[in-house]
Design a protein around this motif. Structure first.
Motif, PDB file in Angstrom:
ATOM      1  N   TYR A   1      28.548 -25.394 -13.028  1.00 24.44           N
ATOM      2  CA  TYR A   1      29.451 -24.533 -14.064  1.00 24.44           C
ATOM      3  C   TYR A   1      30.822 -24.132 -12.514  1.00 24.44           C
ATOM      4  O   TYR A   1      31.860 -23.097 -13.032  1.00 24.44           O
ATOM      5  CB  TYR A   1      29.160 -23.403 -13.857  1.00 24.44           C
ATOM      6  CG  TYR A   1      28.246 -23.203 -14.848  1.00 24.44           C
ATOM      7  CD1 TYR A   1      28.822 -23.811 -16.238  1.00 24.44           C
ATOM      8  CD2 TYR A   1      26.664 -23.176 -15.129  1.00 24.44           C
ATOM      9  CE1 TYR A   1      27.604 -24.070 -17.321  1.00 24.44           C
ATOM     10  CE2 TYR A   1      26.284 -23.343 -16.581  1.00 24.44           C
ATOM     11  CZ  TYR A   1      26.192 -23.793 -17.230  1.00 24.44           C
ATOM     12  OH  TYR A   1      25.317 -24.305 -18.361  1.00 24.44           O
ATOM     13  N   SER A   2      30.166 -24.343 -11.423  1.00 25.32           N
ATOM     14  CA  SER A   2      31.639 -24.329 -10.394  1.00 25.32           C
ATOM     15  C   SER A   2      32.072 -25.178  -9.286  1.00 25.32           C
ATOM     16  O   SER A   2      31.651 -26.449  -9.580  1.00 25.32           O
ATOM     17  CB  SER A   2      30.821 -23.421  -9.441  1.00 25.32           C
ATOM     18  OG  SER A   2      31.126 -21.353  -9.728  1.00 25.32           O
ATOM     19  N   ARG A   3      33.300 -25.073  -8.505  1.00 23.98           N
ATOM     20  CA  ARG A   3      33.753 -25.943  -7.224  1.00 23.98           C
ATOM     21  C   ARG A   3      32.885 -26.043  -6.324  1.00 23.98           C
ATOM     22  O   ARG A   3      32.682 -25.081  -6.124  1.00 23.98           O
ATOM     23  CB  ARG A   3      34.794 -26.079  -6.934  1.00 23.98           C
ATOM     24  CG  ARG A   3      35.999 -26.305  -8.361  1.00 23.98           C
ATOM     25  CD  ARG A   3      37.430 -25.843  -7.916  1.00 23.98           C
ATOM     26  NE  ARG A   3      38.563 -26.369  -9.245  1.00 23.98           N
ATOM     27  CZ  ARG A   3      39.556 -25.882  -8.860  1.00 23.98           C
ATOM     28  NH1 ARG A   3      40.554 -25.453  -7.486  1.00 23.98           N
ATOM     29  NH2 ARG A   3      40.467 -26.405  -9.756  1.00 23.98           N
ATOM     30  N   PRO A   4      32.993 -27.346  -5.581  1.00 24.16           N
ATOM     31  CA  PRO A   4      31.443 -26.965  -4.383  1.00 24.16           C
ATOM     32  C   PRO A   4      32.128 -26.013  -3.484  1.00 24.16           C
ATOM     33  O   PRO A   4      33.143 -25.589  -3.276  1.00 24.16           O
ATOM     34  CB  PRO A   4      31.429 -28.307  -4.370  1.00 24.16           C
ATOM     35  CG  PRO A   4      33.123 -29.212  -4.424  1.00 24.16           C
ATOM     36  CD  PRO A   4      33.511 -28.549  -5.996  1.00 24.16           C
ATOM     37  N   SER A   5      31.253 -25.082  -2.785  1.00 19.35           N
ATOM     38  CA  SER A   5      32.072 -24.501  -1.542  1.00 19.35           C
ATOM     39  C   SER A   5      31.051 -25.097  -0.433  1.00 19.35           C
ATOM     40  O   SER A   5      29.673 -25.703  -0.285  1.00 19.35           O
ATOM     41  CB  SER A   5      30.765 -22.852  -1.966  1.00 19.35           C
ATOM     42  OG  SER A   5      29.655 -22.460  -1.788  1.00 19.35           O
ATOM     43  N   ALA A   6      31.298 -24.979   0.711  1.00 16.86           N
ATOM     44  CA  ALA A   6      30.746 -24.777   1.635  1.00 16.86           C
ATOM     45  C   ALA A   6      28.931 -24.709   1.680  1.00 16.86           C
ATOM     46  O   ALA A   6      28.159 -25.553   2.408  1.00 16.86           O
ATOM     47  CB  ALA A   6      30.737 -24.256   3.054  1.00 16.86           C
ATOM     48  N   ARG A   7      28.852 -23.286   1.174  1.00 16.77           N
ATOM     49  CA  ARG A   7      26.956 -23.022   1.033  1.00 16.77           C
ATOM     50  C   ARG A   7      26.655 -24.192  -0.009  1.00 16.77           C
ATOM     51  O   ARG A   7      24.953 -24.913   0.050  1.00 16.77           O
ATOM     52  CB  ARG A   7      26.814 -21.833   0.573  1.00 16.77           C
ATOM     53  CG  ARG A   7      25.854 -21.780   0.640  1.00 16.77           C
ATOM     54  CD  ARG A   7      25.535 -19.913  -0.237  1.00 16.77           C
ATOM     55  NE  ARG A   7      24.389 -19.463   0.092  1.00 16.77           N
ATOM     56  CZ  ARG A   7      23.896 -18.720  -0.675  1.00 16.77           C
ATOM     57  NH1 ARG A   7      24.821 -17.514  -1.253  1.00 16.77           N
ATOM     58  NH2 ARG A   7      22.275 -17.659  -0.469  1.00 16.77           N
ATOM     59  N   SER A   8      27.218 -24.615  -0.899  1.00 14.46           N
ATOM     60  CA  SER A   8      26.492 -24.902  -2.048  1.00 14.46           C
ATOM     61  C   SER A   8      26.482 -26.519  -1.365  1.00 14.46           C
ATOM     62  O   SER A   8      25.628 -27.245  -1.916  1.00 14.46           O
ATOM     63  CB  SER A   8      27.591 -25.030  -3.338  1.00 14.46           C
ATOM     64  OG  SER A   8      28.131 -25.974  -3.185  1.00 14.46           O
ATOM     65  N   LEU A   9      27.101 -27.429  -0.351  1.00 15.41           N
ATOM     66  CA  LEU A   9      26.980 -28.959  -0.009  1.00 15.41           C
ATOM     67  C   LEU A   9      26.027 -28.632   0.947  1.00 15.41           C
ATOM     68  O   LEU A   9      25.541 -29.383   0.728  1.00 15.41           O
ATOM     69  CB  LEU A   9      28.443 -28.803   0.321  1.00 15.41           C
ATOM     70  CG  LEU A   9      29.745 -28.772  -0.211  1.00 15.41           C
ATOM     71  CD1 LEU A   9      30.962 -29.468   0.332  1.00 15.41           C
ATOM     72  CD2 LEU A   9      29.442 -30.453  -1.378  1.00 15.41           C
TER      73      LEU A   9
END
Length: 254
Positions: A203-211
């Motif tokens: 549902y979302s683009r990658p963020s620094a936190r998600s990566l």
């Protein structure tokens, strides 16, 4: 998700620019009650577009019709907040809720204002009230806010329940999925952490936190190719992030 983004999210009423143009043309011909509603909606729509001059114009027009209307006061609160006038913003939100304590949109916006001022206990209490409105169409957002405030207060189990309830109501609420992925990773429930991170990625683009979370999860599962792919994305997209520094530190300790 930043406080400003949450605030803008709460302000948007689903107005497209074409709808705003149409209402702009029709507003002068309307009866006072309809004109009041239209100017409020236009004001909120322009806040959503970060067009503060136009938002102020329409909210002032609404105030000329009925300055004590809770919708006008809520809009003014959002506008003052974005203009860097926290005292006026709080006064407007409080007055809106004094006149209509069941005005959930104003309650949610006020809670977000309090959260941004690090007044987490007050934010928690207002998010909780907003989240109890079963008919509010942004209840998932209220539950996300409740979870964030609970987390700041160290009430982790309450935060977990709120985030889970949020994604139950709105499956694509990616911010709650990310919080759940982080929570379950810390609890060493790696399967659930992976499940929620995957949902976030849908549902979302990658963020620094998600990566960075992805790197840690894939490392635990021994998926070296996926770990390397996530690390490359983190380096390429967020080379100056705290998460990339954490990744580099983790490489040095291996």
């Amino acid at each position: 998700m930043s406080t400003v983004k949450i605030t803008v999210l709460l302000a948007i009423l689903g107005l497209m620019s074409g709808c705003i143009t149409t209402m702009e043309k029709d507003a002068p011909k309307m009866k006072p009650e309809k004109a009041l509603e239209t100017h409020i909606r236009l004001g909120l729509g322009y806040i959503g577009e970060n067009n503060l001059d136009s938002a102020r114009f329409h909210l002032n027009k609404a105030a000329e019709i009925k300055p004590s209307d809770p919708g006008v006061l809520n809009g003014k609160g959002l506008l003052y907040q974005l203009e860097g006038e926290p005292g006026l913003a709080e006064k407007a939100f409080k007055e809106a809720l004094r006149r209509d304590r069941d005005f959930t949109q104003a309650r949610l916006n006020y809670a977000t204002f309090l959260y941004g001022k690090e007044r987490y206990q007050e934010a928690y209490e207002n998010y909780e009230i907003a989240s109890e409105d079963l008919n509010y169409d942004r209840r998932a957002t209220a539950l996300y806010g409740l979870g964030m405030a609970a987390k700041k207060l160290g009430r982790n189990e309450r935060a977990l329940a709120a985030f889970n309830h949020s994604v139950l109501l709105q499956r694509n609420f990616s911010a709650s999925h990310l919080e759940l992925a982080d929570f379950y990773l810390q609890q060493k429930d790696y399967a659930k952490a992976k499940q929620h991170l995957t949902a976030y990625e849908v549902y979302s683009r990658p963020s620094a936190r998600s990566l960075w979370l992805g790197i840690q999860i894939e490392r635990i599962f021994g998926n070296k190719d996926k770990e390397a792919s996530q690390a490359l994305s983190l380096k390429s997209l967020y080379p100056y992030s705290q998460e990339y520094l954490e990744y580099k530190k983790s490489q040095g300790s291996r």
